[in-house]
Design a protein around this motif. Structure first.
Motif, short mmCIF file in Angstrom:
data_model
loop_
_atom_site.label_atom_id
_atom_site.label_comp_id
_atom_site.label_asym_id
_atom_site.label_seq_id
_atom_site.Cartn_x
_atom_site.Cartn_y
_atom_site.Cartn_z
N ARG A 251 -27.63 -13.00 1.95
CA ARG A 251 -27.60 -14.17 2.83
C ARG A 251 -26.65 -13.98 4.00
NH1 ARG A 251 -24.46 -18.92 2.77
NH2 ARG A 251 -25.49 -20.71 3.74
N LEU A 252 -25.55 -13.29 3.77
CA LEU A 252 -24.58 -13.04 4.83
C LEU A 252 -25.10 -12.02 5.84
CD1 LEU A 252 -21.30 -12.86 2.71
CD2 LEU A 252 -21.89 -14.63 4.39
N GLY A 253 -25.91 -11.07 5.37
CA GLY A 253 -26.46 -10.06 6.26
C GLY A 253 -25.44 -9.01 6.65
N GLU A 254 -25.74 -8.29 7.73
CA GLU A 254 -24.85 -7.23 8.19
C GLU A 254 -23.64 -7.83 8.89
OE1 GLU A 254 -24.91 -3.33 11.19
OE2 GLU A 254 -26.71 -4.56 10.86
N TYR A 255 -22.49 -7.27 8.59
CA TYR A 255 -21.27 -7.77 9.20
C TYR A 255 -21.12 -7.22 10.62
CZ TYR A 255 -16.32 -8.66 10.07
OH TYR A 255 -15.13 -9.08 10.62
N LYS A 256 -21.01 -8.14 11.59
CA LYS A 256 -20.86 -7.74 12.99
C LYS A 256 -19.63 -8.38 13.63
CE LYS A 256 -25.84 -7.14 13.62
NZ LYS A 256 -27.05 -7.55 14.38
N GLY A 257 -18.75 -8.87 12.80
CA GLY A 257 -17.55 -9.51 13.31
C GLY A 257 -16.51 -8.51 13.75
N LYS A 258 -15.36 -9.04 14.09
CA LYS A 258 -14.29 -8.16 14.56
C LYS A 258 -13.78 -7.32 13.41
CE LYS A 258 -10.47 -11.44 13.88
NZ LYS A 258 -9.33 -12.13 14.50
N GLN A 259 -13.43 -6.11 13.72
CA GLN A 259 -12.91 -5.19 12.71
C GLN A 259 -11.41 -5.43 12.52
OE1 GLN A 259 -14.85 -2.96 10.94
NE2 GLN A 259 -16.55 -3.99 11.98
N VAL A 260 -10.99 -5.36 11.29
CA VAL A 260 -9.57 -5.50 10.98
C VAL A 260 -9.14 -4.24 10.24
CG1 VAL A 260 -9.70 -8.00 10.85
CG2 VAL A 260 -10.06 -6.67 8.78
N ASP A 261 -7.86 -4.17 9.99
CA ASP A 261 -7.32 -2.99 9.31
C ASP A 261 -7.89 -2.92 7.90
OD1 ASP A 261 -5.89 -0.85 8.42
OD2 ASP A 261 -3.98 -1.92 8.22
N THR A 262 -8.67 -1.89 7.63
CA THR A 262 -9.29 -1.73 6.30
C THR A 262 -8.64 -0.61 5.51
OG1 THR A 262 -10.95 -0.19 7.17
CG2 THR A 262 -11.51 -2.53 7.18
N ASN A 263 -7.53 -0.17 5.96
CA ASN A 263 -6.85 0.94 5.29
C ASN A 263 -6.15 0.44 4.03
OD1 ASN A 263 -5.69 3.43 4.73
ND2 ASN A 263 -3.86 2.96 5.95
N ILE A 264 -6.74 0.77 2.89
CA ILE A 264 -6.11 0.42 1.62
C ILE A 264 -5.17 1.57 1.26
CG2 ILE A 264 -6.49 -0.18 -0.79
CD1 ILE A 264 -9.33 -0.94 -0.07
N LYS A 265 -3.92 1.30 1.35
CA LYS A 265 -2.95 2.36 1.13
C LYS A 265 -3.00 2.85 -0.31
CE LYS A 265 0.21 0.59 4.67
NZ LYS A 265 1.56 0.07 4.96
N ASP A 266 -2.91 4.17 -0.44
CA ASP A 266 -2.89 4.75 -1.78
C ASP A 266 -1.62 4.35 -2.51
OD1 ASP A 266 -5.31 6.05 -1.46
OD2 ASP A 266 -4.37 7.84 -0.57
N ILE A 267 -1.69 4.49 -3.82
CA ILE A 267 -0.50 4.24 -4.62
C ILE A 267 0.57 5.25 -4.22
CG2 ILE A 267 0.42 4.19 -6.97
CD1 ILE A 267 -1.50 1.95 -6.48
N THR A 268 1.75 4.77 -3.91
CA THR A 268 2.84 5.66 -3.50
C THR A 268 3.40 6.39 -4.71
OG1 THR A 268 4.54 3.96 -3.82
CG2 THR A 268 3.44 4.03 -1.66
N PRO A 269 4.11 7.50 -4.49
CA PRO A 269 4.73 8.22 -5.63
C PRO A 269 5.64 7.31 -6.45
CG PRO A 269 4.75 9.59 -3.67
CD PRO A 269 4.26 8.25 -3.23
N ALA A 270 6.37 6.44 -5.76
CA ALA A 270 7.27 5.53 -6.49
C ALA A 270 6.47 4.57 -7.36
CB ALA A 270 8.13 4.75 -5.50
N GLU A 271 5.34 4.07 -6.82
CA GLU A 271 4.50 3.16 -7.59
C GLU A 271 3.86 3.89 -8.78
OE1 GLU A 271 2.96 -0.13 -4.32
OE2 GLU A 271 1.95 1.83 -4.44
N LYS A 272 3.47 5.15 -8.58
CA LYS A 272 2.92 5.93 -9.69
C LYS A 272 3.92 6.09 -10.82
CE LYS A 272 -0.40 8.69 -6.99
NZ LYS A 272 -0.76 10.06 -6.52
N LYS A 273 5.15 6.42 -10.45
CA LYS A 273 6.20 6.53 -11.47
C LYS A 273 6.40 5.21 -12.19
CE LYS A 273 8.88 10.21 -9.18
NZ LYS A 273 10.19 10.55 -8.56
N GLY A 274 6.40 4.14 -11.39
CA GLY A 274 6.59 2.83 -11.99
C GLY A 274 5.48 2.45 -12.94
N LEU A 275 4.22 2.72 -12.55
CA LEU A 275 3.09 2.39 -13.41
C LEU A 275 3.09 3.22 -14.69
CD1 LEU A 275 0.22 2.03 -10.77
CD2 LEU A 275 1.21 0.21 -12.17
#
Length: 523
Positions: A251-275
């Motif tokens: 129903r939404l169809g193809e997205y043609k709106g403005k682009q935003v930052d889609t960069n999903i940052k990877d888990i950092t080394p510190a976060e990996k150690k924490g997890l």
């Protein structure tokens, strides 16, 4: 050309939603509402005692010789405006609050959850799970994680919902579909989960208070609906995926709106150690708990019978166990991820969690007075017996009764968003009433939770609804309340239908809905 909002304003259903929004906004704050109800109980109790209102019903009692007998019991209304009633109001106000069952359970559980949120464990765990998911499973994973995130109170709304939009956009899909899928899981699936969260002891405590009107000493455990919740998790995840991919996204169809930052940052080394540290500490904690629970004669079993579910320290201490389940991994995550430098940081996270509960404390004070007065006046028992007799007279029971109650709860949820506030009002009426008809408090609570969850996502009065609209506006500036409701309505309808069918199957099969939580009740 009409905008999306202008189009949404037309139609009977949208006019109904406009009415819901206007009417709901005119309701007083839940705290004020409880004080109004308390005053109403005081006045009604006086009138009922003056009129000599009473009910007589049969109860089953066990004699000293072990024989079972059915006897008649008469209960009359007790005025709170009598000398004894006024003394009760003043002398019990503090103990009504401090003895309110949901108070301690929620606050203790939030100590652990607050640390897990504050250190960043919950955010990192959600991000890790999403980033590790194959493309074809991304929809079901977003919905599933939304369901699971409700164990951490509001974390899913502020973390997973916007993340769902970013994830979909990064895969070349419409971001609003990702936002809708996450929102459906977080809010529409609020009463489904594989684990016991903060809502379970909260509702169980209110149910306990209500059940004691009819059966003093009755306890509704936090695990009362656990088996049903586990099954519901997979049903809601599947339904949410179907709606997203077959209805909402096309129903939404193809997205043609403005682009935003889609960069999903990877888990950092510190976060990996924490997890990693959090996972190891969690496994160690689970191992210790199993050692205290599984062996015959284990410390957390019932010392007299050896049972785990009845009279055991494990069931009595389930809330602090839940708190430690989050607290310990949260601390270890913080140490290794460098978000915790010392014990002061842990205490600060706990304090922040408690400060966020200020509104709940005020609500609990008002609700505790209302429930205490309702119990003391015997109005709850009178209403329950009268209502049960009426339902028996018209022959409404079983599946039709429960389905009707689900619909009532779903409708009321459109006007009043707080699950605990609604249940604090409804439980003292419906739990004793349904107990009189032979249905357990656990089943009544389960039916309420289905109705309460399924209409969250279409109620403008839900506390996070405006926040979700703001998230959506990042991708489509014309998005408004009508747009969001029309997008979420298919989820609401299918969740309500699917969940109700699951409840009917469970009811007909006579399956336990949780540990030591049957469907039927006998006075």
């Amino acid at each position: 050309m009409a905008t999306k909002d202008q189009k949404a304003k037309g139609g009977v259903f949208q006019k109904f939603l406009d009415f819901v929004e206007v009417a709901g906004n005119k309701l007083p704050h839940p705290v004020t509402l409880f004080f109004i109800l308390a005053i109403a109980v005081i006045l009604i109790s006086y009138i009922c005692e003056m009129l000599g209102v009473s009910v007589t019903y049969e109860v089953t009692q066990k004699a000293e010789d072990g024989t079972i007998a059915t006897v008649e019991q008469t209960v009359a209304a007790v005025s709170l405006l009598s000398a004894d009633g006024i003394r009760y109001i003043f002398s019990t106000m503090v103990t009504n609050f401090t003895g309110f069952a949901p108070l301690g359970t929620v606050l203790v559980a939030m100590l652990g959850v607050g640390v897990a949120e504050g250190t960043g464990l919950i955010d990192a765990a959600l991000k890790k799970a999403v980033l590790s998911t194959p493309r074809k499973l991304i929809t079901v994973m977003v919905v599933f994680l939304g369901i699971m995130s409700n164990i951490a109170s509001d974390a899913g709304y502020v973390v997973l919902v916007p993340l769902g939009a970013v994830i979909f956009l990064s895969f070349g899909r419409h971001p609003l579909a990702g936002l809708a899928a996450a929102f459906a899981g977080v809010s529409g699936g609020f009463s489904a989960n594989l684990l016991i969260g903060t809502l379970d002891p909260l509702l169980g405590g209110i149910s306990t208070e209500a059940a004691n009107i009819m059966a003093p000493g009755y306890t509704v455990q936090p695990t009362a609906n656990w088996y049903f919740m586990i099954a519901s998790t997979f049903i809601i995840a599947a339904l949410g995926t179907i709606v997203t991919e077959r209805i909402v996204e096309p129903r939404l169809g193809e997205y043609k709106g403005k682009q935003v930052d889609t960069n999903i940052k990877d888990i950092t080394p510190a976060e990996k150690k924490g997890l990693t540290a959090a996972l190891v500490s969690m496994l160690v904690f689970i191992g210790i708990m199993l050692a205290l629970l599984v062996p015959e004669g284990a410390i957390l079993r019932n010392p007299e019978t050896g049972e785990i579910l009845r009279g055991s320290a494990f069931m009595a201490g389930l809330v602090p166990i839940i708190a430690m389940f989050f607290l310990i991994p949260g601390v270890f995550y913080g140490i290794f991820a460098k978000t915790v430098k010392n014990d002061k940081d842990v205490a600060r996270f706990m304090g922040k969690a408690m400060s966020s509960m200020g509104g709940y404390l005020v609500l609990a004070f008002a609700a505790s007075q209302f429930i205490a007065y309702f119990t003391y006046s015997k109005l709850g028992t009178i209403l329950a017996v009268t209502g049960a007799d009426f339902l028996e007279a018209i022959g409404l029971s079983g599946v039709p009764l429960m389905v009707g109650f689900i619909i009532v709860a779903a409708f009321i949820n459109l006007f009043m968003g707080s699950a605990s506030a609604k249940w604090a009002i409804m439980a003292p009426i419906f739990i004793p009433m349904f107990m009189r008809l032979g249905y357990s408090p656990e089943l009544t609570q389960l039916a309420y939770r289905i109705g309460d969850s399924t209409t969250n996502i279409i109620s403008p009065l839900m506390s996070y609804f405006a926040v979700i609209v703001a998230f959506a506006e990042q991708y489509d500036e014309e998005t408004g309340i009508g747009t969001l409701i029309s997008m979420m309505l298919p989820y609401s309808l299918l969740f309500l239908a699917g969940w109700t069918v699951l409840m009917i199957i469970w009811f007909v099969a006579g399956l336990p809905i949780g540990p030591d939580a049957p469907i039927y009740f006998s006075l």
